[in-house]
Design a protein around this motif. Sequence first.
Motif, PDB file in Angstrom:
ATOM      1  N   TYR A 176     -11.537  -0.167 -81.565  1.00 18.36           N
ATOM      2  CA  TYR A 176     -10.562  -0.432 -80.502  1.00 18.36           C
ATOM      3  C   TYR A 176      -9.995  -1.847 -80.606  1.00 18.36           C
ATOM      4  CZ  TYR A 176     -11.716   3.891 -77.964  1.00 18.36           C
ATOM      5  OH  TYR A 176     -11.879   5.192 -77.588  1.00 18.36           O
ATOM      6  N   ARG A 177     -10.873  -2.795 -80.921  1.00 20.21           N
ATOM      7  CA  ARG A 177     -10.398  -4.179 -80.994  1.00 20.21           C
ATOM      8  C   ARG A 177      -9.428  -4.352 -82.159  1.00 20.21           C
ATOM      9  NH1 ARG A 177     -15.022  -7.105 -80.336  1.00 20.21           N
ATOM     10  NH2 ARG A 177     -14.534  -7.460 -78.141  1.00 20.21           N
ATOM     11  N   ARG A 178      -9.749  -3.762 -83.293  1.00 21.49           N
ATOM     12  CA  ARG A 178      -8.844  -3.877 -84.444  1.00 21.49           C
ATOM     13  C   ARG A 178      -7.493  -3.234 -84.147  1.00 21.49           C
ATOM     14  NH1 ARG A 178     -12.333  -2.177 -89.785  1.00 21.49           N
ATOM     15  NH2 ARG A 178     -14.161  -3.498 -89.464  1.00 21.49           N
ATOM     16  N   ILE A 179      -7.501  -2.077 -83.485  1.00 21.15           N
ATOM     17  CA  ILE A 179      -6.234  -1.423 -83.146  1.00 21.15           C
ATOM     18  C   ILE A 179      -5.384  -2.343 -82.277  1.00 21.15           C
ATOM     19  CG2 ILE A 179      -5.193   0.485 -81.885  1.00 21.15           C
ATOM     20  CD1 ILE A 179      -7.626   2.180 -82.667  1.00 21.15           C
ATOM     21  N   ALA A 180      -6.011  -2.903 -81.229  1.00 21.08           N
ATOM     22  CA  ALA A 180      -5.270  -3.760 -80.310  1.00 21.08           C
ATOM     23  C   ALA A 180      -4.732  -4.998 -81.021  1.00 21.08           C
ATOM     24  CB  ALA A 180      -6.160  -4.154 -79.141  1.00 21.08           C
ATOM     25  N   HIS A 181      -5.539  -5.627 -81.872  1.00 18.89           N
ATOM     26  CA  HIS A 181      -5.104  -6.861 -82.527  1.00 18.89           C
ATOM     27  C   HIS A 181      -4.102  -6.579 -83.643  1.00 18.89           C
ATOM     28  CE1 HIS A 181      -7.539 -10.017 -80.592  1.00 18.89           C
ATOM     29  NE2 HIS A 181      -8.413  -9.044 -80.380  1.00 18.89           N
ATOM     30  N   TRP A 182      -4.177  -5.403 -84.296  1.00 18.36           N
ATOM     31  CA  TRP A 182      -3.142  -5.071 -85.274  1.00 18.36           C
ATOM     32  C   TRP A 182      -1.802  -4.899 -84.566  1.00 18.36           C
ATOM     33  CZ3 TRP A 182       0.186  -0.916 -85.801  1.00 18.36           C
ATOM     34  CH2 TRP A 182       0.901  -0.855 -87.004  1.00 18.36           C
ATOM     35  N   LEU A 183      -1.823  -4.231 -83.425  1.00 17.57           N
ATOM     36  CA  LEU A 183      -0.583  -4.041 -82.671  1.00 17.57           C
ATOM     37  C   LEU A 183       0.013  -5.377 -82.238  1.00 17.57           C
ATOM     38  CD1 LEU A 183      -1.689  -0.992 -80.501  1.00 17.57           C
ATOM     39  CD2 LEU A 183       0.069  -0.961 -82.275  1.00 17.57           C
ATOM     40  N   MET A 184      -0.867  -6.357 -81.948  1.00 18.17           N
ATOM     41  CA  MET A 184      -0.388  -7.674 -81.518  1.00 18.17           C
ATOM     42  C   MET A 184      -0.206  -8.628 -82.695  1.00 18.17           C
ATOM     43  SD  MET A 184      -2.419  -8.179 -77.888  1.00 18.17           S
ATOM     44  CE  MET A 184      -4.055  -7.773 -78.489  1.00 18.17           C
ATOM     45  N   LYS A 185      -0.154  -8.052 -83.926  1.00 15.85           N
ATOM     46  CA  LYS A 185       0.235  -8.774 -85.146  1.00 15.85           C
ATOM     47  C   LYS A 185      -0.742  -9.881 -85.512  1.00 15.85           C
ATOM     48  CE  LYS A 185       5.119  -7.827 -84.166  1.00 15.85           C
ATOM     49  NZ  LYS A 185       6.456  -8.376 -83.940  1.00 15.85           N
ATOM     50  N   GLU A 186      -2.033  -9.584 -85.421  1.00 16.95           N
ATOM     51  CA  GLU A 186      -3.047 -10.526 -85.898  1.00 16.95           C
ATOM     52  C   GLU A 186      -2.920 -10.636 -87.412  1.00 16.95           C
ATOM     53  OE1 GLU A 186      -5.933 -13.289 -85.574  1.00 16.95           O
ATOM     54  OE2 GLU A 186      -5.105 -12.173 -83.884  1.00 16.95           O
ATOM     55  N   PRO A 187      -2.744 -11.871 -87.959  1.00 16.30           N
ATOM     56  CA  PRO A 187      -2.501 -12.010 -89.401  1.00 16.30           C
ATOM     57  C   PRO A 187      -3.594 -11.392 -90.274  1.00 16.30           C
ATOM     58  CG  PRO A 187      -2.026 -14.071 -88.261  1.00 16.30           C
ATOM     59  CD  PRO A 187      -2.656 -13.162 -87.256  1.00 16.30           C
ATOM     60  N   GLU A 188      -4.853 -11.476 -89.862  1.00 20.51           N
ATOM     61  CA  GLU A 188      -5.939 -10.970 -90.693  1.00 20.51           C
ATOM     62  C   GLU A 188      -5.910  -9.453 -90.836  1.00 20.51           C
ATOM     63  OE1 GLU A 188      -9.636 -12.402 -89.246  1.00 20.51           O
ATOM     64  OE2 GLU A 188      -9.201 -14.505 -89.699  1.00 20.51           O
ATOM     65  N   LEU A 189      -5.169  -8.768 -89.968  1.00 25.88           N
ATOM     66  CA  LEU A 189      -5.137  -7.301 -90.007  1.00 25.88           C
ATOM     67  C   LEU A 189      -3.846  -6.759 -90.606  1.00 25.88           C
ATOM     68  CD1 LEU A 189      -6.743  -6.578 -86.518  1.00 25.88           C
ATOM     69  CD2 LEU A 189      -7.799  -6.304 -88.758  1.00 25.88           C
ATOM     70  N   GLU A 190      -3.053  -7.630 -91.233  1.00 25.45           N
ATOM     71  CA  GLU A 190      -1.832  -7.161 -91.888  1.00 25.45           C
ATOM     72  C   GLU A 190      -2.196  -6.338 -93.129  1.00 25.45           C
ATOM     73  OE1 GLU A 190       1.307  -7.419 -90.942  1.00 25.45           O
ATOM     74  OE2 GLU A 190       0.719  -8.444 -89.100  1.00 25.45           O
ATOM     75  N   GLU A 191      -1.455  -5.233 -93.337  1.00 23.59           N
ATOM     76  CA  GLU A 191      -1.727  -4.393 -94.494  1.00 23.59           C
ATOM     77  C   GLU A 191      -1.462  -5.137 -95.799  1.00 23.59           C
ATOM     78  OE1 GLU A 191       0.287  -1.472 -91.547  1.00 23.59           O
ATOM     79  OE2 GLU A 191       0.137  -3.634 -91.831  1.00 23.59           O
ATOM     80  N   GLU A 192      -0.389  -5.896 -95.846  1.00 23.41           N
ATOM     81  CA  GLU A 192      -0.037  -6.663 -97.042  1.00 23.41           C
ATOM     82  C   GLU A 192      -0.209  -8.143 -96.721  1.00 23.41           C
ATOM     83  OE1 GLU A 192       0.596  -5.187 -99.875  1.00 23.41           O
ATOM     84  OE2 GLU A 192       0.547  -3.181 -98.983  1.00 23.41           O
ATOM     85  N   ARG A 193      -1.214  -8.744 -97.313  1.00 23.59           N
ATOM     86  CA  ARG A 193      -1.511 -10.138 -96.998  1.00 23.59           C
ATOM     87  C   ARG A 193      -2.092 -10.820 -98.229  1.00 23.59           C
ATOM     88  NH1 ARG A 193      -5.821 -13.105 -93.697  1.00 23.59           N
ATOM     89  NH2 ARG A 193      -4.675 -14.781 -92.666  1.00 23.59           N
ATOM     90  N   LEU A 194      -1.653 -12.035 -98.456  1.00 23.44           N
ATOM     91  CA  LEU A 194      -2.145 -12.844 -99.564  1.00 23.44           C
ATOM     92  C   LEU A 194      -2.665 -14.155 -99.005  1.00 23.44           C
ATOM     93  CD1 LEU A 194      -2.421 -13.306-102.674  1.00 23.44           C
ATOM     94  CD2 LEU A 194      -0.151 -14.367-102.582  1.00 23.44           C
ATOM     95  N   THR A 195      -3.899 -14.471 -99.313  1.00 24.46           N
ATOM     96  CA  THR A 195      -4.487 -15.733 -98.862  1.00 24.46           C
ATOM     97  C   THR A 195      -5.141 -16.430-100.044  1.00 24.46           C
ATOM     98  OG1 THR A 195      -6.572 -14.647 -98.247  1.00 24.46           O
ATOM     99  CG2 THR A 195      -4.908 -14.911 -96.519  1.00 24.46           C
ATOM    100  N   ALA A 196      -5.228 -17.738 -99.961  1.00 21.98           N
ATOM    101  CA  ALA A 196      -5.888 -18.541-100.993  1.00 21.98           C
ATOM    102  C   ALA A 196      -6.632 -19.673-100.305  1.00 21.98           C
ATOM    103  CB  ALA A 196      -4.868 -19.088-101.993  1.00 21.98           C
ATOM    104  N   ASP A 197      -7.770 -20.023-100.867  1.00 25.20           N
ATOM    105  CA  ASP A 197      -8.605 -21.075-100.289  1.00 25.20           C
ATOM    106  C   ASP A 197      -9.235 -21.889-101.398  1.00 25.20           C
ATOM    107  OD1 ASP A 197      -8.732 -21.374 -97.461  1.00 25.20           O
ATOM    108  OD2 ASP A 197      -9.567 -19.363 -97.329  1.00 25.20           O
ATOM    109  N   GLY A 198      -9.428 -23.168-101.118  1.00 23.99           N
ATOM    110  CA  GLY A 198     -10.137 -24.029-102.049  1.00 23.99           C
ATOM    111  C   GLY A 198     -11.612 -24.067-101.714  1.00 23.99           C
TER     112      GLY A 198
END
Length: 690
Positions: A497-519
Motif C-alpha cells: 500500500y505504501r509503495r502504491i501511494a508513493h508511486w502515485l505521488m511521484k517518489e523518485p525511488e519508485l520510478e520505473e526508469e531511473r538512473l542513479t550513481a554514487d561515489g
Amino acid sequence: MNWSVAFEPLLSWPLLAALMAPLALLALVGLWFRQRGGWLRLAALAALGLALANPVILDEEREPLKSVVAIVVDRSQSQDIGDRTAQTNAAVEGLKERLARFRRFEVRVVEAGRTDDRTETRLFAGLESAFHDVPPSRIGGAVMITDGQVHDVPAAPVINAPLHALITGNTDERDRRIRFEQAQRFGIVGKPLDMTYRVIDTGGDAGSVDVRVSINGNQVSVQRAFIGQEMPLQITIPSAGRNIVELSIDRVPGELTDTNNRAIALVDGIRENLRVLLVSGEPHAGERTWRNLLKSDASVDLVHFTILRPPEKQDGTPINELSLIAFPTRELFVERINDFDLIIFDRYQHRDVLPILYYDYIAEYVEKGGALLIAAGPEYAGEQSIANTPLISALPAMPNGDVIEKAFYPRLTELGQRHPVTRGLEGSGQEPPRWSRWFRQIGIEQPEGEVVMKGADDRPLLLLDRKGEGRVGMFLSDQGWLWARGYEGGGPHVSLYRRIAHWLMKEPELEEERLTADGRGMVLDIRRQTMRDEAGPARIITPSGKTLDVQLNKSEPGIFTGSVETSEIGLYQVGNGDLTALAHVGPVNAPEFADVVSTDNVLRAAAEATGGDVRRLAATGISALSNGISLPGVVPVRGSAEASGRDWLGFRTTDDSVLKSVSRVPLFGGFLGLGLLLLALGAMWYREGR
C-alpha cells in the motif's frame, strides 16, 4: 677494545660483608691502639677480601650501532602540481647520497601522504611507522620532503631527535579557490535554502569574480562575489533525495591548479508532508487498513471522510446526530483540490454526494499532475459506479459488471516482478506466494497502463497508469484487509500500500526508469532501474572530460548495476539511454586541495621544537643540483649540539652498541692470587711471632 674491572665474588655480597666486617673492626682497633703489626694485619685482611671478591679484568669487543634517519616523502596529489614531483625525487636521491657517506647512519625512506580516501596529507603517520621498531636512543632524526601542506601535525614532538623539512614549490605561487562556509545537509524541496561561501585568492589581488551556481549539473545562476568576503547564496532544492550543489569559478593565468576552483555541497532534499484525501464510500472492513497505514506514515498528512449515510436514506434522524461535521465537498474538490498530492476513493460510488461537475474537476486535477487511487469493491461494477461519471476519462479500466467470488492468491505479473512498486514484495518469490488468499475481485475490460498484479483466473488485480501529467492506480479488490488482519498468515500489505501511494505521488525511488550513481570511496557505483530486459552499457564522463563505458549487469529483476574504480576526484556524469545522473567521487572539498600553495609555516613549530629546521628546496644551501634545486649538507652531531646551520642539517649519532665477545682475566686467580695472599698472611704471622 673496552677494558673494565668487574667483581665476581666467591660468596654472596651479604655473606661476604658479614664475614669481613668483624675482621675489619679488629684490624682497625689494633691500628687505633697502635699495636705492633697492625698494618700487616690490615693488609692481610685486604688481601683476603680481594680474594673473596674475585676482581676480574673484562676485555669487551663491541660493535657500534647506527643511528636511524628517516626520509619521509610526501606523495600526496598536491605534490603532482608543477615541478614538485621532480624536486622531490631529486631531493630524495641527493639526501640518500649525502647520508650514505656516514657509516653511522641507517637511512629509511618512507613514502606517505597518499591516503586511500585522498582527503589529507598524513606525513607524521609515516614518520611513526618508520621508527616503530627503533629505540629512542637510536633515532638520529628525520627529514620531510613536502610542499608543507600537512594535516596531521601533532601538538607535541613525536621523536627526541631533530626533525627537518624541505619544502618543494616556489615562494611566488598563486592559487584561487572557492569553498562553502555554511552548507546545510538537508533542505525542503521547493523551498529556498540559505548558504554562504567564500572565494580566496592566495598571491593575487583583491577584487570580484563570477561564481557559477549549478544544481545537479544544471546551471541556475551566476553571482558576483568579492574575493575574501563571505558571500550569501540562496538556492531552491529541485527534487527529493541527493542533490549536488556546485560552485565554480574560472581559472586565472599563473594559477597552480583549477581542482579547487569548484566547491561541492551534497544536500538531501526532503519533501514536505504529502497531503492525502481519503474518501470512503461506506464503512467496511478495509477502511481502517487504509486509514491506519496513512496515519502511521510520518510524511503524510491525512484528511479522511467516510460517507456514513447516503442522501437517499431518510429516516428522520436529526442532522446533529448523524455527523460531527458536514462533508465540505466544494472546499475539498473545487477550492483546495490542488493542495492534495493524492486522492483515494475507497469503495466510493456516485450517490449525489458529489455534484456531477466535481468529477470533471477531479479528472482535470489528474491531467495536470495530480494522483488518484481507486480501491474498488462491488460498487464499481454496479449502476452507481464512478465509471459512469465524467471521471471516466481518468480511469485506467472500465468495469464489465462481474464480481468474482472465489478464493485466489494475488500474484505478481511478469511486469510486476520488475516494477518498483511490487518488485521483491515479501513472499512473492515462491509458488504459491507466501501470503493469504483473497476471495473477491472486480472484473474489468479494456485495461490501460501496467498490470503488475493478477488475481482470480489471471485477471488484472492492480493497474498503474499515467494520465497526462498525473498518475492513476486501481486496486480491483477490497480484500486487502485480510493481510492486515493476519488471515492465513497475512501478507505484506504495509509495503504494498505504501509503495502504491508513493508511486502515485511521484517518489523518485519508485520510478520505473531511473538512473542513479554514487561515489563509494574512489569507486563509482551505477544503478539502473528499468522495465526493459537489458540496460546496455553506461557512458561515463570523468571530471577531466574523458569518456568510458561500463557494462551494467542484472542484479535482480528490473535492476542493473555496475562499478568502476576511478583515480580522479570530482563530478562524474553518467548516461544510459535517455537518462543521465551525476555523482561525486572521492572526498567532498577534501583538505588535500583546500590549500595547495606551498608553505613553510605549517611544519615550523614542530621542527623547531625538536631542534630541526624548515627551509625551501629552491633557496637552501650552496650545493645546487642539476635540476635547479639546492640541498643543505649533512653533519653528524652528538648530544644536545646544534642540529642545523646556514647550509647544513644535523642528525644525532648514538652511543648504543652490540656486545660481540668478552675476555676475562681474574686478578686474584691462580698462583698469583695465592702467592699474594700467602705473602700477606705469612708477613702477619712472622710479625706476630716476634
